[in-house]
Design an enzyme around this catalytic site. Structure first.
Site, PDB file in Angstrom:
ATOM      1  N   PHE A 139       3.101  -8.926  -9.617  1.00  0.00           N
ATOM      2  CA  PHE A 139       4.280  -9.751  -9.379  1.00  0.00           C
ATOM      3  C   PHE A 139       4.558 -10.550 -10.656  1.00  0.00           C
ATOM      4  O   PHE A 139       3.635 -10.848 -11.429  1.00  0.00           O
ATOM      5  CB  PHE A 139       4.046 -10.713  -8.207  1.00  0.00           C
ATOM      6  CG  PHE A 139       4.127 -10.066  -6.857  1.00  0.00           C
ATOM      7  CD1 PHE A 139       5.244 -10.226  -6.053  1.00  0.00           C
ATOM      8  CD2 PHE A 139       3.079  -9.280  -6.385  1.00  0.00           C
ATOM      9  CE1 PHE A 139       5.321  -9.628  -4.803  1.00  0.00           C
ATOM     10  CE2 PHE A 139       3.141  -8.681  -5.148  1.00  0.00           C
ATOM     11  CZ  PHE A 139       4.272  -8.852  -4.343  1.00  0.00           C
ATOM     12  N   LYS A 182       6.770  -6.188  11.088  1.00  0.00           N
ATOM     13  CA  LYS A 182       6.188  -5.520   9.923  1.00  0.00           C
ATOM     14  C   LYS A 182       7.225  -4.824   9.050  1.00  0.00           C
ATOM     15  O   LYS A 182       7.135  -4.807   7.831  1.00  0.00           O
ATOM     16  CB  LYS A 182       5.130  -4.501  10.384  1.00  0.00           C
ATOM     17  CG  LYS A 182       4.420  -3.782   9.251  1.00  0.00           C
ATOM     18  CD  LYS A 182       3.353  -2.846   9.811  1.00  0.00           C
ATOM     19  CE  LYS A 182       2.651  -2.101   8.689  1.00  0.00           C
ATOM     20  NZ  LYS A 182       3.524  -1.127   8.015  1.00  0.00           N
ATOM     21  N   THR A 232       4.019   1.485  -0.866  1.00  0.00           N
ATOM     22  CA  THR A 232       4.751   1.487  -2.141  1.00  0.00           C
ATOM     23  C   THR A 232       3.877   2.029  -3.260  1.00  0.00           C
ATOM     24  O   THR A 232       4.332   2.834  -4.083  1.00  0.00           O
ATOM     25  CB  THR A 232       5.209   0.055  -2.477  1.00  0.00           C
ATOM     26  OG1 THR A 232       6.067  -0.415  -1.427  1.00  0.00           O
ATOM     27  CG2 THR A 232       5.960   0.004  -3.800  1.00  0.00           C
ATOM     28  N   PHE A 267      -3.630  -0.297   7.153  1.00  0.00           N
ATOM     29  CA  PHE A 267      -4.214  -1.626   6.975  1.00  0.00           C
ATOM     30  C   PHE A 267      -5.300  -1.612   5.889  1.00  0.00           C
ATOM     31  O   PHE A 267      -5.212  -0.846   4.933  1.00  0.00           O
ATOM     32  CB  PHE A 267      -4.730  -2.177   8.305  1.00  0.00           C
ATOM     33  CG  PHE A 267      -3.649  -2.436   9.306  1.00  0.00           C
ATOM     34  CD1 PHE A 267      -2.521  -3.164   8.961  1.00  0.00           C
ATOM     35  CD2 PHE A 267      -3.724  -1.919  10.591  1.00  0.00           C
ATOM     36  CE1 PHE A 267      -1.508  -3.403   9.889  1.00  0.00           C
ATOM     37  CE2 PHE A 267      -2.713  -2.145  11.515  1.00  0.00           C
ATOM     38  CZ  PHE A 267      -1.614  -2.895  11.159  1.00  0.00           C
ATOM     39  N   TRP A 306       6.922  -0.853  -7.830  1.00  0.00           N
ATOM     40  CA  TRP A 306       8.041  -1.393  -7.050  1.00  0.00           C
ATOM     41  C   TRP A 306       9.263  -1.583  -7.945  1.00  0.00           C
ATOM     42  O   TRP A 306      10.381  -1.251  -7.563  1.00  0.00           O
ATOM     43  CB  TRP A 306       7.651  -2.734  -6.425  1.00  0.00           C
ATOM     44  CG  TRP A 306       8.699  -3.304  -5.518  1.00  0.00           C
ATOM     45  CD1 TRP A 306       8.859  -3.075  -4.189  1.00  0.00           C
ATOM     46  CD2 TRP A 306       9.764  -4.187  -5.896  1.00  0.00           C
ATOM     47  NE1 TRP A 306       9.946  -3.760  -3.708  1.00  0.00           N
ATOM     48  CE2 TRP A 306      10.530  -4.458  -4.737  1.00  0.00           C
ATOM     49  CE3 TRP A 306      10.141  -4.780  -7.100  1.00  0.00           C
ATOM     50  CZ2 TRP A 306      11.643  -5.293  -4.749  1.00  0.00           C
ATOM     51  CZ3 TRP A 306      11.258  -5.626  -7.106  1.00  0.00           C
ATOM     52  CH2 TRP A 306      11.992  -5.868  -5.940  1.00  0.00           C
ATOM     53  N   ARG A 361       2.244   8.526   7.039  1.00  0.00           N
ATOM     54  CA  ARG A 361       2.539   8.421   8.464  1.00  0.00           C
ATOM     55  C   ARG A 361       4.034   8.197   8.715  1.00  0.00           C
ATOM     56  O   ARG A 361       4.749   7.742   7.834  1.00  0.00           O
ATOM     57  CB  ARG A 361       1.760   7.261   9.085  1.00  0.00           C
ATOM     58  CG  ARG A 361       0.262   7.470   9.147  1.00  0.00           C
ATOM     59  CD  ARG A 361      -0.431   6.248   9.708  1.00  0.00           C
ATOM     60  NE  ARG A 361      -0.292   5.103   8.839  1.00  0.00           N
ATOM     61  CZ  ARG A 361      -0.521   3.849   9.202  1.00  0.00           C
ATOM     62  NH1 ARG A 361      -0.875   3.575  10.443  1.00  0.00           N
ATOM     63  NH2 ARG A 361      -0.375   2.857   8.358  1.00  0.00           N
ATOM     64  N   ALA A 363      -3.474   1.784  13.104  1.00  0.00           N
ATOM     65  CA  ALA A 363      -4.814   1.717  12.534  1.00  0.00           C
ATOM     66  C   ALA A 363      -5.679   0.636  13.151  1.00  0.00           C
ATOM     67  O   ALA A 363      -6.895   0.664  13.001  1.00  0.00           O
ATOM     68  CB  ALA A 363      -4.739   1.513  11.025  1.00  0.00           C
ATOM     69  N   LYS A 366       0.816  -1.217   0.000  1.00  0.00           N
ATOM     70  CA  LYS A 366       0.000   0.000   0.000  1.00  0.00           C
ATOM     71  C   LYS A 366       0.852   1.271   0.000  1.00  0.00           C
ATOM     72  O   LYS A 366       0.613   2.188  -0.788  1.00  0.00           O
ATOM     73  CB  LYS A 366      -0.939  -0.030   1.204  1.00  0.00           C
ATOM     74  CG  LYS A 366      -1.843   1.175   1.341  1.00  0.00           C
ATOM     75  CD  LYS A 366      -3.050   0.871   2.210  1.00  0.00           C
ATOM     76  CE  LYS A 366      -2.682   0.179   3.501  1.00  0.00           C
ATOM     77  NZ  LYS A 366      -1.918   1.049   4.416  1.00  0.00           N
TER      78      LYS A 366
END
Length: 555
Positions: free
Chosen positions: A381, A104, A72, A300, A409, A93, A272, A70
């Protein structure tokens, strides 16, 4: 293949003055923290009186160990908007040290869609979170000192609700007894620590637009109750001035850049699944006042971060998104369909079909519950197959939402141009934000509406403790505040193992707490904790620094 930190360390940064100038912020309005990051001062000019840029909210499906990307996508979309000629800013954030050293990871994006300097961003940054922790702990110290020094306010030590805070995952500090030993050590009582980003001070800072508003919100924070069960506030302790003084610099938004030199405001970081999970309202408004397109994100999945962004932040800040981007991956949707992480590289349209309802529920929420226009961004991907992509596209278009593949990415802004163009188009389509509930609803009705409308549950089950808390908060005059649901991020339900789109479930409402300063009621469901622990193999084991001062192992 280079790691994220290797990509970031090989990049060329522009001086922060050049980044600021891109969106009309002048050098005299910057407080420099070295050549590549700065705080933006709070001028007397109202941000609301300036023309407002288009606001784009990036959210996602319920997260899985497969990863969704998210942040990225948020960074890459901002770079792509800049690449197609739009005056763009991003608002994100700040990372907490707990996840950085835990499981994480950080919050700077990844690959060629990153915020830099990534080491600084993930390790202390400009010290905002430490200031918030100090402010939180000053209140805690003043509460216990007041009790020790005669207790003029008649505070019941058994009903002190204000906990201490540290910006680290440390399960050992969740519950403890403080004040033991000599009488001069204070009144012995049950105590404990929350992670700093779960502190109400973080939420207060992120919802304040000026020093005066910050002080007013701080004054209203509850710290506990008297022996007669009356609330005690920070204002009664006469602590709001000193606390605000500690936060005077933390209130100012931080400005940095992406790998492609798009301006990024990085400010505030409430969790979150515990708090409201958005960057500061001040940073969002500052970005909207200086850019034509602003990309922001909520933590999230859309059931948590986006719901709170819309029902709490947008309501308080009188803002609303012009478009919502919902990020998903084929891999994550197959995991929602029951495939193990080890088998995600294999084509499996049946599992994808089983997992798709999770994405479609989030689309339904954005479009039908909140009345906003959405775009689905597929973070691609190499293992994704044509059959899987086609299945996903057809399912989304059947629900009336456009699907765009994103490869930011690997390709940075170039990989997000198609997404950027679609988002610009969607921003021109009129929409009107509607909320999941009205403030006039009872506390119970607000929670029920979120569970039924947003989660898709059948209803709620309240503990006796939660029912009594709702009655008490209503009697104290807090019934008209919005609710901030504390729930697992992994499922639409309150049980982490219920993946996909569960049905016929009820949500257990375990406990309520009041964040009177921030202006919302926290509703605790399931087993949500305010102090995480480190995993068996914490990320901290990989982080190191060379004799030359170069950070390694940070993702």
């Amino acid at each position: 293949m280079k790691t994220d930190i290797e990509i970031a360390q090989a990049s060329t940064q522009l001086r922060i003055d050049e980044i600021a100038e891109k969106i009309g912020i002048h050098t005299q309005d910057l407080e420099h923290y070295g050549p590549y990051k700065a705080k933006v001062t709070l001028s007397g000019e109202s941000l609301d009186k300036k023309p407002q840029g288009k606001l784009i909210l990036v959210t996602a499906i319920n997260p899985t160990p497969a990863g969704e990307g998210k942040t990225t996508t948020s960074v890459g979309l901002g770079d792509a908007l800049q690449k197609i000629g739009k005056k763009t800013a991003i608002a994100l954030r700040e990372p907490s040290l707990g996840p950085v050293f835990g499981l994480k990871g950080g919050a700077a994006g990844g690959g060629y869609a990153q915020v830099i300097p990534m080491e600084d961003l993930n390790l202390h940054f400009t010290g905002d979170i430490h200031a918030i922790g100090a402010a939180n702990n000053l209140i805690a110290a003043m509460v216990d000192n007041h009790i020790y020094q005669g207790n003029e306010l008649d505070i019941d030590p058994r009903r002190v609700t204000w906990r201490r805070a540290i910006d680290m995952n440390d399960r050992q500090l969740r519950s403890l007894i403080s004040g033991i030993g000599a009488r001069s050590n204070g009144m012995p009582r049950e105590d404990g620590f929350d992670i700093t980003v779960a502190s109400e001070i973080m939420a207060v800072l992120c919802l304040s637009r000026s020093i005066d508003e910050l002080k007013e919100k701080l004054k209203n924070c509850l710290v506990g109750y008297t022996y007669a069960n009356h609330p005690v506030t920070v204002g009664q302790l006469r602590a709001e001035g000193a606390v605000a003084a500690l936060l005077k610099d933390a209130l100012k938004p931080n400005l940095v850049q992406t790998l492609e030199h798009t301006p990024v405001f990085v400010h505030g970081g409430p969790f979150a699944n515990i708090a409201h999970g958005c960057n500061s309202l001040l940073a969002t408004k500052m970005a909207m006042a200086h850019a034509d397109y602003v990309v922001t994100e909520a933590g999230f999945g859309a059931d948590l971060g986006a719901e709170k962004f819309l029902d709490i932040k947008c309501r308080m800040g009188e803002i609303e998104p012009d478009a919502v981007v919902i990020v998903a991956t084929i891999r994550a949707l197959k995991m929602h369909g029951g495939v193990s992480k080890a088998q995600l590289d294999q084509e499996n349209t049946e599992a994808l079909n089983r997992g798709l309802p999770n994405l479609l529920k989030h689309v339904e929420n954005i479009q039908d519950v909140f009345g906003l226009n959405a775009v689905v961004a597929i973070n691609t991907f190499p293992q994704d197959t044509k059959a899987e992509l086609q299945l996903l596209k057809e399912a989304c278009e059947k629900q009336g939402v456009k699907v765009v593949q994103s490869d930011v990415w690997a390709k940075g802004g170039n990989g997000g141009v198609a997404l950027a163009k679609q988002v610009v188009e969607v921003c021109e389509t009129p929409s009107k934000l509607t909320f999941a509930y009205e403030l006039e609803d009872t506390i119970e009705d607000k929670v029920e509406k979120v569970v039924q409308k947003v989660y898709g549950g059948s209803g709620t089950e309240w503990t006796t403790v939660a029912k009594k808390a709702a009655e008490k908060l209503t009697a104290l005059g807090y019934g008209a505040l919005p609710v901030c649901m504390a729930k697992t991020q992994y499922s639409l339900s309150d049980q982490a193992d219920k993946l996909g789109r569960p049905s016929d479930f009820s949500v257990n409402i375990r406990e309520l707490s009041i964040s009177a300063g921030a202006g919302f009621i926290v509703v605790l469901t399931g087993n949500i904790m305010r102090m995480p622990g480190l995993p068996k193999k914490p990320a901290a084991e990989q982080v190191d620094i060379t004799s030359e001062g170069k950070i390694t192992g940070l993702f």
